[in-house]
Structure formats: C-alpha cells, structure tokens
Scaffold this active site. Structure first.
Site, PDB file in Angstrom:
ATOM      1  N   VAL A 184       1.995  -7.788  -0.563  1.00  0.00           N
ATOM      2  CA  VAL A 184       3.287  -7.228  -0.968  1.00  0.00           C
ATOM      3  C   VAL A 184       3.239  -5.698  -0.962  1.00  0.00           C
ATOM      4  CG1 VAL A 184       5.005  -7.100  -2.802  1.00  0.00           C
ATOM      5  CG2 VAL A 184       3.901  -9.275  -2.299  1.00  0.00           C
ATOM      6  N   CYS A 185       2.137  -5.138  -1.463  1.00  0.00           N
ATOM      7  CA  CYS A 185       2.005  -3.673  -1.484  1.00  0.00           C
ATOM      8  C   CYS A 185       2.002  -3.119  -0.064  1.00  0.00           C
ATOM      9  CB  CYS A 185       0.726  -3.254  -2.181  1.00  0.00           C
ATOM     10  SG  CYS A 185       0.586  -3.873  -3.854  1.00  0.00           S
ATOM     11  N   SER A 186       1.349  -3.843   0.852  1.00  0.00           N
ATOM     12  CA  SER A 186       1.290  -3.366   2.231  1.00  0.00           C
ATOM     13  C   SER A 186       2.692  -3.312   2.825  1.00  0.00           C
ATOM     14  CB  SER A 186       0.419  -4.297   3.072  1.00  0.00           C
ATOM     15  OG  SER A 186      -0.892  -4.316   2.567  1.00  0.00           O
ATOM     16  N   MET A 197       4.701  -0.352   1.125  1.00  0.00           N
ATOM     17  CA  MET A 197       4.343   0.998   1.571  1.00  0.00           C
ATOM     18  C   MET A 197       4.727   1.203   3.046  1.00  0.00           C
ATOM     19  SD  MET A 197       3.362   2.482  -1.142  1.00  0.00           S
ATOM     20  CE  MET A 197       3.931   1.441  -2.474  1.00  0.00           C
TER      21      MET A 197
END
Lengths: 183, 166
Positions: free
Chosen positions: B46-48, B51
């Site tokens: 999810v963070c990838s 960002m």
C-alpha cells in the site's frame, strides 16, 4: 483558520459523459468506472474478471474505462494508452482487449505491429506517433487523482470508490448493492 | 504520545535526515504549503502505491508550490533503495533515531507495530496544520484530499487578502 473542515474523499468528480468509452448496455442502471494502466499487472489480472462481470450482470452494469498511466513505474503505459485512444472509430475496445491480453508485448515495435494490424490505413500509427490523445489521457489521469484514485486499478461503483478487492464475487455484490439503491 | 495536531495548531518542528548526508528542517519551508505523508513502511504494497501516486501527481502539487515529504521510521539507506525501486524523486524522511519521535509528536505512531500510522497533514505557509486525515493501514488515501485541502487553503488565502497574488 481554526475551523476544521471536512473533505469528502473517494468520490468520482468527473461525471460519465458521451466522451467516455462505454462497454455493455449503455442504459444499464449501474456504472462501473475503472481507472487503469495497460502495463499494470493488477489491471491485467482484473481484466478477465471485469469481462466476466459484464457477462453475468449483462444489462445491469456498464463499464467505463479511463486512463491512469503510472509512467514512473510503467515505461510503456503512456504509449499503450495512446494505442487504445488512437484506435479507429468503433475499435477502442478491440485495442483495449489486445493490450490486456498482450501485456508482455507493449514495447514500441509490438505496439506498432498491432496498430498496423488493427488499422492498415496507417492513421492509427500516425495518431500514436503524434500523441494526439495526450491531453485526453492527462485529463483522465487528473480527474482520477481528484476523485481519489489511489493505484491501479481503482473502481468506482456509481460514483463511489470501491475500497475492496476486485474478485468477481466482491464486484458482483457491489454492483447488485448499487442496483438495489438505484431502484 | 502527543495527540493529533488539530487544524490551526502549529505543526511540531523537526529536522530529519532525507539522505545519508542531508536533512530537512520543517521551519526552513515557511512560505510554502507542506504535505506530510506519514506511512508505515518502505516497500509494503500500500505504501508503495501511495508514494508512486504522489510522484505521479507531483506536477499538480507543484502548481500550488507545495512541498511533499514522505516520513516513515525506515533508515536512509532503506529509503534510498525504496525510492530507486519506484522512481520516487521527492524526499523521504527517516524518523529512525530516536525511532518514531516525530511521528509521536504528530500523534501518528503505532506503538504496537513500531511504525508510523498512515496520516496525511497539509500545513499552511505559516507552518500551521490546515488539514489532516488518518487512514486505516490497509487503505491508500489517494491524493484527492490533499488537493482539495490545497484548493481550500488557496481560496481562504485569496479571501483573506483581496487583491493579493494568491
């Protein structure tokens, strides 16, 4: 500024219009909008599921596809979007299908060969070279950003972001729930 | 842990490493809107996506002259590998030592997992909190809230200073 204000997120801010690419019964009560990237493997995985959804809920749901190419991670995504948008009149979905069934062949030479097959007149290849649909693709992308697209694919069911997985059962349930609401 | 700063509160000051030999001080960014994106972990799915999205939307953030900063408890070398893997070209700050100190000051630290929460802040040009949103760890908040906040802030600034250049 001490008044906290509320921002509603995850809502489709760009209404579906005649400019959009629509698949399925145009008069279907439920609209599924997909923001996708032709080089994204998750979109590729979602493609047969969406096709199956259109089949099992024929007449109940229509699909709108809008471009959301993430070009920093997918170097062929922009050219692939140009390929689909440059397809001859009435052939957008043929181009769309080709892209999602040939995700391992999105390099420039393969796209050029596929364009020549789809449109022997050469005007599709010309439109791709000139990137004549770059503005539309950018417009799709920015509208998606403003609507809360958070990756690809992102689906909106009747204008509300679908924050769940895109297994066939999940999407079908979401469509059925929306159909009940729209009465 | 401190509570989540509210709209109108001054944003807690910090200086954090942005690279092995570089750091960013929040106070140096006065005069520009600042977007702080706390996130749990480099490389997590999810963070990838989150960002990568902000990198793709960067031209829009630039239109507001806004500075976007990602913040997690990962170290600078991890940040560099993550940024390289996703072609991220905006700063990722390392809230590594003392671990999570800045996230705690922003009410955005999960003491169970030891990671930052997924919290967004939009700060105004004076370094005050204008808008914030906490998302569940598994939900990518997208960029629509940030852009709506930047719009509202620009409108408020224009309203407060008629004839100004905002």
């Amino acid at each position: 500024m001490t008044t906290p204000f509320h921002i509603e997120t995850g809502r489709l801010t760009v209404p579906v219009t005649a400019e959009d690419h629509v698949r399925g019964d145009a008069g279907a009560p439920v609209t599924l909008v997909e923001y996708g990237d032709y080089q994204c493997p998750y979109c590729g995985a979602a493609y047969p599921i969406v096709e199956e959804l259109l089949r099992v809920r024929s007449g109940r749901v229509r699909l709108v596809f809008r471009n959301f190419p993430l070009t920093d991670v997918h170097p062929h995504a922009a050219a692939a979007a140009e390929f689909a948008e440059s397809a001859p009149a009435g052939r957008f979905w043929d181009a769309h299908d080709w892209l999602f069934t040939h995700q391992d062949r999105l390099d420039p030479d393969s796209l050029a060969a596929a364009a020549a097959a789809l449109d022997p007149s050469g005007s599709m290849a010309q439109a791709m070279d000139r990137r004549v649909h770059a503005d539309r693709i950018r417009h799709d992308f920015l509208g998606g950003v403003r609507s809360g697209v958070n990756g690809t694919p992102t689906f909106f069911v009747d204008g509300r972001r679908h924050d769940d997985d895109y297994a066939l059962a999940t999407l079908t349930a979401a469509v059925d729930a929306a159909a009940r609401t729209s009465g | 842990m401190a509570e989540l700063p509210r709209s109108g509160d001054p944003a807690p000051e910090f200086t954090l490493p942005s690279a092995p030999e570089a750091s960013i001080t929040l106070g140096d960014l006065r005069g520009r809107p600042v977007v702080l994106a706390f996130y749990p972990a480099d490389f997590s799915p999810v963070c990838s996506d989150q960002m990568a999205l902000y990198q793709a939307v960067k031209p829009e953030f630039d239109r507001y002259d806004a500075v976007v900063l990602g913040i997690s408890v990962d170290g600078v070398w991890c940040h560099r590998a993550f940024a390289d893997s996703r072609n991220l070209r905006f700063p990722l700050l390392s809230d590594f030592e003392p671990k999570g100190e800045v996230a705690r000051a922003y009410g955005s630290f999960d003491a169970i997992t030891g990671e930052a929460l997924r919290t967004l802040f939009v700060l105004d040009r004076d370094g005050k909190v204008f808008w914030s949103e906490v998302s569940p760890p598994g939900v990518n908040p997208g960029a629509d809230g940030i852009l709506a906040a930047l719009d509202a802030m620009a409108a408020a600034t224009a309203g407060a200073a008629p004839g100004g250049s905002a």
